[in-house]
Scaffold this motif. Structure first.
Motif, PDB file in Angstrom:
ATOM      1  N   LYS A  82       0.820  -1.213   0.000  1.00  0.00           N
ATOM      2  CA  LYS A  82       0.000   0.000   0.000  1.00  0.00           C
ATOM      3  C   LYS A  82       0.861   1.273   0.000  1.00  0.00           C
ATOM      4  O   LYS A  82       0.692   2.128  -0.852  1.00  0.00           O
ATOM      5  CB  LYS A  82      -0.944  -0.013   1.197  1.00  0.00           C
ATOM      6  N   CYS A  83       1.802   1.393   0.938  1.00  0.00           N
ATOM      7  CA  CYS A  83       2.592   2.625   1.043  1.00  0.00           C
ATOM      8  C   CYS A  83       3.968   2.511   0.399  1.00  0.00           C
ATOM      9  O   CYS A  83       4.640   3.520   0.203  1.00  0.00           O
ATOM     10  CB  CYS A  83       2.734   3.057   2.505  1.00  0.00           C
ATOM     11  N   GLY A  84       4.414   1.293   0.086  1.00  0.00           N
ATOM     12  CA  GLY A  84       5.700   1.097  -0.571  1.00  0.00           C
ATOM     13  C   GLY A  84       6.895   1.058   0.355  1.00  0.00           C
ATOM     14  O   GLY A  84       8.025   0.901  -0.105  1.00  0.00           O
ATOM     15  N   GLN A  85       6.673   1.207   1.652  1.00  0.00           N
ATOM     16  CA  GLN A  85       7.786   1.165   2.599  1.00  0.00           C
ATOM     17  C   GLN A  85       8.412  -0.235   2.604  1.00  0.00           C
ATOM     18  O   GLN A  85       7.722  -1.241   2.478  1.00  0.00           O
ATOM     19  CB  GLN A  85       7.320   1.540   4.003  1.00  0.00           C
ATOM     20  N   VAL A  86       9.745  -0.273   2.747  1.00  0.00           N
ATOM     21  CA  VAL A  86      10.471  -1.531   2.784  1.00  0.00           C
ATOM     22  C   VAL A  86      11.050  -1.720   4.181  1.00  0.00           C
ATOM     23  O   VAL A  86      11.633  -0.804   4.750  1.00  0.00           O
ATOM     24  CB  VAL A  86      11.600  -1.559   1.733  1.00  0.00           C
ATOM     25  N   PHE A  87      10.875  -2.911   4.707  1.00  0.00           N
ATOM     26  CA  PHE A  87      11.337  -3.241   6.056  1.00  0.00           C
ATOM     27  C   PHE A  87      12.393  -4.331   5.981  1.00  0.00           C
ATOM     28  O   PHE A  87      12.294  -5.243   5.155  1.00  0.00           O
ATOM     29  CB  PHE A  87      10.166  -3.767   6.907  1.00  0.00           C
ATOM     30  N   ASP A  88      13.397  -4.254   6.859  1.00  0.00           N
ATOM     31  CA  ASP A  88      14.358  -5.336   7.026  1.00  0.00           C
ATOM     32  C   ASP A  88      13.783  -6.341   8.000  1.00  0.00           C
ATOM     33  O   ASP A  88      13.164  -5.962   9.000  1.00  0.00           O
ATOM     34  CB  ASP A  88      15.678  -4.825   7.616  1.00  0.00           C
ATOM     35  N   ALA A  89      13.987  -7.615   7.721  1.00  0.00           N
ATOM     36  CA  ALA A  89      13.577  -8.680   8.637  1.00  0.00           C
ATOM     37  C   ALA A  89      14.784  -9.575   8.844  1.00  0.00           C
ATOM     38  O   ALA A  89      15.304 -10.156   7.895  1.00  0.00           O
ATOM     39  CB  ALA A  89      12.411  -9.476   8.056  1.00  0.00           C
ATOM     40  N   GLU A  90      15.248  -9.638  10.076  1.00  0.00           N
ATOM     41  CA  GLU A  90      16.377 -10.499  10.365  1.00  0.00           C
ATOM     42  C   GLU A  90      16.295 -11.005  11.799  1.00  0.00           C
ATOM     43  O   GLU A  90      15.815 -10.319  12.686  1.00  0.00           O
ATOM     44  CB  GLU A  90      17.700  -9.785  10.109  1.00  0.00           C
ATOM     45  N   SER A  91      16.700 -12.231  11.960  1.00  0.00           N
ATOM     46  CA  SER A  91      16.755 -12.846  13.276  1.00  0.00           C
ATOM     47  C   SER A  91      17.629 -14.086  13.171  1.00  0.00           C
ATOM     48  O   SER A  91      17.927 -14.554  12.075  1.00  0.00           O
ATOM     49  CB  SER A  91      15.352 -13.229  13.763  1.00  0.00           C
ATOM     50  N   ASP A  92      18.040 -14.608  14.303  1.00  0.00           N
ATOM     51  CA  ASP A  92      18.834 -15.837  14.294  1.00  0.00           C
ATOM     52  C   ASP A  92      18.049 -16.978  13.663  1.00  0.00           C
ATOM     53  O   ASP A  92      18.601 -17.793  12.932  1.00  0.00           O
ATOM     54  CB  ASP A  92      19.273 -16.206  15.717  1.00  0.00           C
ATOM     55  N   ARG A  93      16.756 -17.040  13.932  1.00  0.00           N
ATOM     56  CA  ARG A  93      15.928 -18.106  13.366  1.00  0.00           C
ATOM     57  C   ARG A  93      15.882 -18.016  11.836  1.00  0.00           C
ATOM     58  O   ARG A  93      15.972 -19.024  11.137  1.00  0.00           O
ATOM     59  CB  ARG A  93      14.506 -18.047  13.958  1.00  0.00           C
ATOM     60  N   LEU A  94      15.751 -16.790  11.301  1.00  0.00           N
ATOM     61  CA  LEU A  94      15.753 -16.623   9.851  1.00  0.00           C
ATOM     62  C   LEU A  94      17.098 -17.033   9.252  1.00  0.00           C
ATOM     63  O   LEU A  94      17.144 -17.657   8.191  1.00  0.00           O
ATOM     64  CB  LEU A  94      15.421 -15.182   9.474  1.00  0.00           C
ATOM     65  N   LYS A  95      18.194 -16.709   9.932  1.00  0.00           N
ATOM     66  CA  LYS A  95      19.516 -17.110   9.452  1.00  0.00           C
ATOM     67  C   LYS A  95      19.634 -18.629   9.412  1.00  0.00           C
ATOM     68  O   LYS A  95      20.197 -19.192   8.468  1.00  0.00           O
ATOM     69  CB  LYS A  95      20.609 -16.505  10.328  1.00  0.00           C
ATOM     70  N   GLU A  96      19.112 -19.292  10.421  1.00  0.00           N
ATOM     71  CA  GLU A  96      19.121 -20.760  10.447  1.00  0.00           C
ATOM     72  C   GLU A  96      18.318 -21.319   9.272  1.00  0.00           C
ATOM     73  O   GLU A  96      18.743 -22.269   8.616  1.00  0.00           O
ATOM     74  CB  GLU A  96      18.537 -21.280  11.759  1.00  0.00           C
ATOM     75  N   LEU A  97      17.148 -20.737   9.037  1.00  0.00           N
ATOM     76  CA  LEU A  97      16.309 -21.192   7.921  1.00  0.00           C
ATOM     77  C   LEU A  97      17.010 -20.994   6.576  1.00  0.00           C
ATOM     78  O   LEU A  97      16.946 -21.864   5.709  1.00  0.00           O
ATOM     79  CB  LEU A  97      14.961 -20.472   7.928  1.00  0.00           C
ATOM     80  N   LEU A  98      17.674 -19.848   6.398  1.00  0.00           N
ATOM     81  CA  LEU A  98      18.402 -19.595   5.155  1.00  0.00           C
ATOM     82  C   LEU A  98      19.484 -20.651   4.942  1.00  0.00           C
ATOM     83  O   LEU A  98      19.651 -21.161   3.832  1.00  0.00           O
ATOM     84  CB  LEU A  98      19.044 -18.204   5.172  1.00  0.00           C
TER      85      LEU A  98
END
Length: 131
Positions: A82-98
């Protein structure tokens, strides 16, 4: 590398540190306030070189203008449709999943994963509150 490119690169890096996932136009507007002679083409050209060399991330969201991120380590990007804003998403769990996804892809395809491009879209909490 000449001094002019270095000065322009420094101005672009400064803009990237001050702005949140800006487009080339937003970077140009920011720099133009203190350096009115800089052209949009110069900004695009330098951003392209910086992205190719890994100094910045180029974030592509379909038909939306490319955005740029000075944060080059592994993390996800989420864009509000809707507004076009971009957010960073990072966590240890996301790093493990990657790491797990990369390993699985390497085992399945035999290709060593060197980089990835993945983004998510949705509606941010501010835009949801406005509905």
């Amino acid at each position: 590398m000449n001094k002019r490119y270095s000065a322009q690169k420094m101005m672009i890096e400064e803009a990237l540190m001050k702005l949140d996932h800006p487009t080339a136009s937003e970077i140009h507007d920011y720099i133009k306030k203190s350096y009115p002679n800089i052209s949009l083409g110069t900004v695009y050209r330098n951003l392209g070189l910086m992205a190719e060399s890994g100094v910045v991330l180029r974030i592509t969201f379909g038909d939306a203008p490319d955005r740029f991120d000075i944060n080059t380590h592994d993390h996800f990007h989420v864009m509000c449709k809707k507004c076009g804003q971009v957010f960073d998403a990072e966590s240890d769990r996301l790093k493990e999943l990657l790491a797990q996804i990369d390993q699985s892809l390497e085992e399945t395809t035999g290709v060593h994963i060197e980089n990835r491009s993945m983004y998510y879209q949705g509606i941010c909490s501010s835009c949801r509150e406005q509905c």
